[in-house]
Design a protein around this motif. Structure first.
Motif, PDB file in Angstrom:
ATOM      1  N   UNK A  24     -19.191   7.362  12.844  1.00 17.13           N
ATOM      2  CA  UNK A  24     -18.531   8.446  12.133  1.00 17.13           C
ATOM      3  C   UNK A  24     -19.548   9.296  11.407  1.00 17.13           C
ATOM      4  N   UNK A  55     -17.246  -0.246  -0.320  1.00 16.85           N
ATOM      5  CA  UNK A  55     -17.302  -0.513   1.120  1.00 16.85           C
ATOM      6  C   UNK A  55     -16.363   0.391   1.913  1.00 16.85           C
ATOM      7  N   UNK A  56     -15.545   1.121   1.184  1.00 18.60           N
ATOM      8  CA  UNK A  56     -14.558   1.927   1.895  1.00 18.60           C
ATOM      9  C   UNK A  56     -15.096   3.304   2.190  1.00 18.60           C
ATOM     10  N   UNK A  57     -14.752   3.759   3.365  1.00 16.86           N
ATOM     11  CA  UNK A  57     -15.111   5.108   3.724  1.00 16.86           C
ATOM     12  C   UNK A  57     -13.823   5.904   3.699  1.00 16.86           C
ATOM     13  N   UNK A  58     -13.496   6.472   2.568  1.00 18.16           N
ATOM     14  CA  UNK A  58     -12.199   7.123   2.432  1.00 18.16           C
ATOM     15  C   UNK A  58     -12.334   8.622   2.494  1.00 18.16           C
ATOM     16  N   UNK A  59     -11.381   9.298   1.894  1.00 15.47           N
ATOM     17  CA  UNK A  59     -11.531  10.738   1.769  1.00 15.47           C
ATOM     18  C   UNK A  59     -12.803  10.996   0.970  1.00 15.47           C
ATOM     19  N   UNK A 105      -6.605  17.809  12.709  1.00 10.36           N
ATOM     20  CA  UNK A 105      -6.049  17.165  11.521  1.00 10.36           C
ATOM     21  C   UNK A 105      -5.160  18.153  10.748  1.00 10.36           C
ATOM     22  N   UNK A 395      -7.947  10.265 -10.291  1.00  9.46           N
ATOM     23  CA  UNK A 395      -9.089   9.483  -9.817  1.00  9.46           C
ATOM     24  C   UNK A 395     -10.329  10.344  -9.654  1.00  9.46           C
TER      25      UNK A 395
ATOM     26  N   UNK B 188      -9.086   6.702   9.489  1.00  5.16           N
ATOM     27  CA  UNK B 188      -8.702   7.484   8.320  1.00  5.16           C
ATOM     28  C   UNK B 188      -8.163   6.630   7.184  1.00  5.16           C
ATOM     29  N   UNK B 190      -8.340   3.456   4.776  1.00 12.87           N
ATOM     30  CA  UNK B 190      -9.294   2.478   4.271  1.00 12.87           C
ATOM     31  C   UNK B 190      -8.683   1.723   3.108  1.00 12.87           C
ATOM     32  N   UNK B 191      -8.175   2.482   2.144  1.00 10.40           N
ATOM     33  CA  UNK B 191      -7.644   1.846   0.944  1.00 10.40           C
ATOM     34  C   UNK B 191      -6.166   2.193   0.794  1.00 10.40           C
ATOM     35  N   UNK B 193      -5.016   3.811  -1.342  1.00 10.87           N
ATOM     36  CA  UNK B 193      -4.944   5.203  -1.793  1.00 10.87           C
ATOM     37  C   UNK B 193      -4.740   6.171  -0.637  1.00 10.87           C
ATOM     38  N   UNK B 194      -5.084   5.733   0.569  1.00 15.12           N
ATOM     39  CA  UNK B 194      -4.889   6.601   1.747  1.00 15.12           C
ATOM     40  C   UNK B 194      -3.459   6.506   2.287  1.00 15.12           C
ATOM     41  N   UNK B 310      -7.333  -1.810   2.359  1.00 12.53           N
ATOM     42  CA  UNK B 310      -7.610  -2.714   1.250  1.00 12.53           C
ATOM     43  C   UNK B 310      -6.574  -2.467   0.167  1.00 12.53           C
ATOM     44  N   UNK B 316      -7.645  -7.227   2.452  1.00 12.20           N
ATOM     45  CA  UNK B 316      -7.429  -6.426   3.657  1.00 12.20           C
ATOM     46  C   UNK B 316      -6.074  -6.775   4.258  1.00 12.20           C
TER      47      UNK B 316
END
Lengths: 549, 549
Positions: A24, A55-59, A105, A395, B188, B190-191, B193-194, B310, B316
């Motif tokens: 990515x 560790x998260x790849x978020x927004x 998207x 946040x 897309x 991950x957490x 929050x998504x 997560x 997870x």
């Protein structure tokens, strides 16, 4: 349709054709400037660091320690990398699992919806009806029009198995629909009373492109394709010109892209057309983008398919046809026309979010007042038909939000802090004018003055984007009188405009030696007699040469 | 998505897969009744015969000598032939060149646009964003979810050649998008929050159906497919229920179709879903049409694709998902619910033309006055947001036009003749009430009363259509207590509703022996204790059994 037909000179975007996870692109946001307390809005919370699960790849996430980790490549440094960074960071599109495909998207698709809304209304106003043709076309159809098959056969996707069985005849996944449209037109058109027949479809099309680039050239893309049939060549010509005019107005007035409209050279004409009209846009790297085309098809397809009508004198005649298209490629054109190092910059008329409201507070007891004020401002603007959004996420810091929404290209930002609440005013910042210069304090939110103020600002931004792009375009077109001057202009990365009446072979020689092609013979032509820059013979028209996408 | 998944019991529509010309269905209009002078509008011109070029097969033509040549088959005589006649005569669709494909013509597509406009707004109101996924899916994706591959593999179209080369991995032309959606969701999400992630796409899909029927089941069709991911099973369940509720309201309030909403049996659940909710509509032949579905996918796809997040405790977890769809099949449902021997009958809220205005004059000096009056009436109605059209063609008689627009299902007709012009009034006729009963004379065109009058009439028609369809439905559902009663109900062509807690095998036995399947366990359940009609064991719910499309 020719919208995406020119071979790409740009780099591949590599994505695996297997189901394996893809590498990515980094999705961190650049931290270009810290939020500073230069306004009435509170600033101290802006520096508050929000921890995020690492560790998260978020927004997009932002950490001050990543300050120097500028991940939108500067435009001047590597235009292509900058372009891909914007698409990833602004969440416009992503790579599909099959090589060369693209997932559009929500934020990118919303731009497409704005394009659709405008064009769809214009198509209907000009007498066209929407309909839908199947995407599977018998292979034999494609072979019927000689130059059409030559143009399209190298890039077809073929269905050979259906319902578990090998098919008797291979099916083409439509690369464009002229052939199937003519097959149906033969069944609907009988007399002159059935003409003109004017239709349009919004659809996906597939072209097996080798070098792909999100939006600009993808294996599958979305577009509209108009198809019309007329009783006379004059009517078909008028229609082809009318539709390139619709596209031109759209580009100028909605997308703020000062395209140059004109006619393609014979070499660059659509496979199957008699004449192709085009709108050509200058991107930020000064390459040309063919942003929309309208074809006068003459009787090429009607002769191949036997699309005939009985005229008023009882004679059987072949119909005269046009086709015209704009595709999701146009979104690439918007990015590459207006974007800058900060990210995307959207023309207000096509922006999914025209105004972003950012509440700013420090103390818990300020929160309710500020949030109430943002809601009330949102409601006022929404009632006036403005596309507005509040980013009240707790946040993220205001500074992070400023960067994020600038990167997303939102034309106008409204900041509301506790002091603004007490004074009944807000701070308004323009995306297109960075820093203090684009910021105005103390704008009263009294509805009768506030709504016109915001609308005026959006209009100003809209015309300012067009103005900037027009100056850029004009300062990068060189008038040339000789092949040497043409080569010099192209070597400088500019567009060359000069008289041309030379041969197709000469045109191909220019392409081989300079990488530039004739983009068009512009409709707007200089007065006076001209001599061909290549041969010195008399020339009726100037042509524009440029490297292109 | 299961919208089109049930095997068809109805006849094929045969269209060649070759490029050869197809035999065309007759396109002449029935002449059901002559225009008669029962109103203030002039009638003598109505009988004027317009000559037409006889070798041409054009838009519907009418000749008095064809009076007995009734070419819309009566509904009671052959429901399927009636259905196909309406589609041909009302120009809703035509056969594509590839077997089982369909061209959606402008009038049919305009109904689809009305469906899209309504649903698109509802999807956005309920928090969903539109986007677009590529239609080519690596074959390996389909194999990942066990029951999904079992359900779909027999009906896939496969691309095996691209750009002139055999592909390493075959590509599936999407039959539905759960697999590619999950592939992207893994990138897309991950957490927590998504989440929730709530999207929709408007797209074409392909299923290699063996028995096809325009709109109801075609090789390629248009639909919307919603896809969502949630942090908890409760949220996914709420979403699946919310969307079936959106569909139910749409069916009742827009399409005037009194669907029965409920849950599918395990046997009839979508390939890959934990639960499928459905809306089932009773067609005019009393067969059921599955008109929309909403699936709670549980974690079936997220486990197959590893779509994890997560949670707030750092654990997870696999996401919980839904998907839901309505397709162009719904247009078939509208035709088969409301149509009659006269032709199509459209609910005003989805009608592309709500009001047709027919000018009637005899003498040349009446023409201008009448046409001016029609234009002024059109402008008044248009300004009020009513979809209105004038048929002022001079090649057709008023009588022909009356029949034509009734056949096209336009809810309201306004007739204006010279006497109406002098009195400042018009004649208004309802499509749903034939003859004199549906006709009102002397309606003043004074704007302040006229607009509310027309709006009221349209509302009346809308609710009347729903009322008629509801009575028809209710009089054709039999409550049954035993298998014998069930068989009797089905033999009578009705729906059977009875308590059911028997096995999947019993359900399959009912299908084999009666041709009926469980359409759903309706949400609305009778109170009290129940005994299974098959086994006599206690049953929690009643099920509805019916033959279906």
């Amino acid at each position: 349709m020719g919208a995406l037909r020119l071979p790409s000179l740009t780099s591949l975007f590599n994505s695996s054709s297997s189901a394996a996870a893809l590498p990515r692109r980094h999705l961190h946001l650049p931290f270009r400037r810290l939020y500073t307390a230069n306004c009435s809005a509170q600033s101290s919370t802006a520096e508050k660091e929000i921890s995020s699960t690492s560790e998260l790849e978020g927004p997009p996430k932002l950490k001050p320690q990543q300050d120097k980790d500028r991940v939108i490549t500067p435009r001047s440094q590597d235009f292509n990398a900058w372009y891909l960074d914007i698409i990833a960071n602004a969440e416009l599109a992503d790579y599909g699992p099959v090589r060369g495909t693209m997932v559009i998207r929500p934020y990118g698709y919303a731009i497409w919806e704005a394009i659709q809304d405008y064009l769809n209304a214009k198509f209907k106003e000009t007498g066209h009806s929407n309909m839908y043709f199947p995407q599977f076309i018998p292979y034999s159809f494609i072979e019927k029009e000689a130059s059409h098959v030559e143009g399209f056969s190298p890039e077809l996707a073929l269905v050979t198995i259906g319902g578990g069985k090998e098919l008797e005849e291979k099916l083409v996944v439509r690369p464009t629909s002229e052939t199937i449209v003519n097959h149906m037109f033969t069944q609907w058109i009988h007399s002159y009373r059935d003409l003109p027949l004017m239709i349009n479809q919004w659809a996906n099309v597939t072209r097996w492109e080798m070098r792909t680039k999100p939006f600009v050239r993808t294996l599958e893309f979305l577009w509209q394709e108009g198809h019309t049939a007329h009783a006379t060549p004059e009517e078909a010509e008028m229609e082809a010109l009318q539709m390139i005019d619709v596209y031109t107005k759209f580009a100028y007035e909605q997308a703020a892209i000062p395209v140059i409209a004109g006619r393609k050279s014979k070499v660059e004409t659509f496979a199957g057309a008699s004449k192709t009209y085009t709108i050509e846009a200058m991107m930020g790297d000064r390459k040309a983008l063919q942003a929309g085309t309208s074809h006068n098809l003459g009787q090429n397809f009607s002769r191949a398919f036997g699309t005939q009508f009985t005229d008023e004198n009882g004679q059987r005649e072949h119909v005269w046809q046009t086709s015209w298209a704009i595709s999701t490629r146009f979104i690439g054109g918007i990015i590459m026309t207006h974007g800058d190092d900060t990210g995307l910059m959207l023309p207000p008329k096509l922006a999914p979010v025209q105004v972003i409201i950012i509440p700013i507070w420090k103390k818990a007891d300020e929160r309710t007042g500020v949030l109430n004020a943002t809601t009330s401002v949102k409601e006022i603007l929404e009632a006036a038909g403005i596309k507005v959004k509040i980013d009240d996420s707790e946040q993220r810091t205001p500074g992070w939000k400023f960067n994020f929404w600038e990167m997303k290209g939102v034309p106008l930002r409204i900041e509301i802090g506790p002091r603004d609440v007490s004074s009944g005013s807000v701070v308004v910042s323009r995306r297109d004018i960075p820093g203090k210069q684009g910021k105005v304090f103390g704008i009263s939110t009294e509805s009768s003055s506030f709504v016109p103020y915001v609308k005026d600002k959006l209009d100003e931004i809209q015309s300012s984007l067009l103005g900037v792009a027009t100056s850029f375009r004009d300062s990068n077109i060189m008038d040339v009188c000789s092949y040497a001057e043409l080569k010099e202009a192209i070597a400088q990365g500019k567009w060359a405009r000069g008289p041309w009446s030379a041969s197709d072979n000469d045109e191909l020689k220019v392409k081989e030696e300079t990488g530039a092609t004739i983009r068009c013979f512009p409709f707007e032509q200089p007065q006076g007699s001209k001599k061909c820059l290549m041969t010195g013979n008399p020339a009726d028209e100037v042509a524009i040469f440029a490297k292109s996408y």
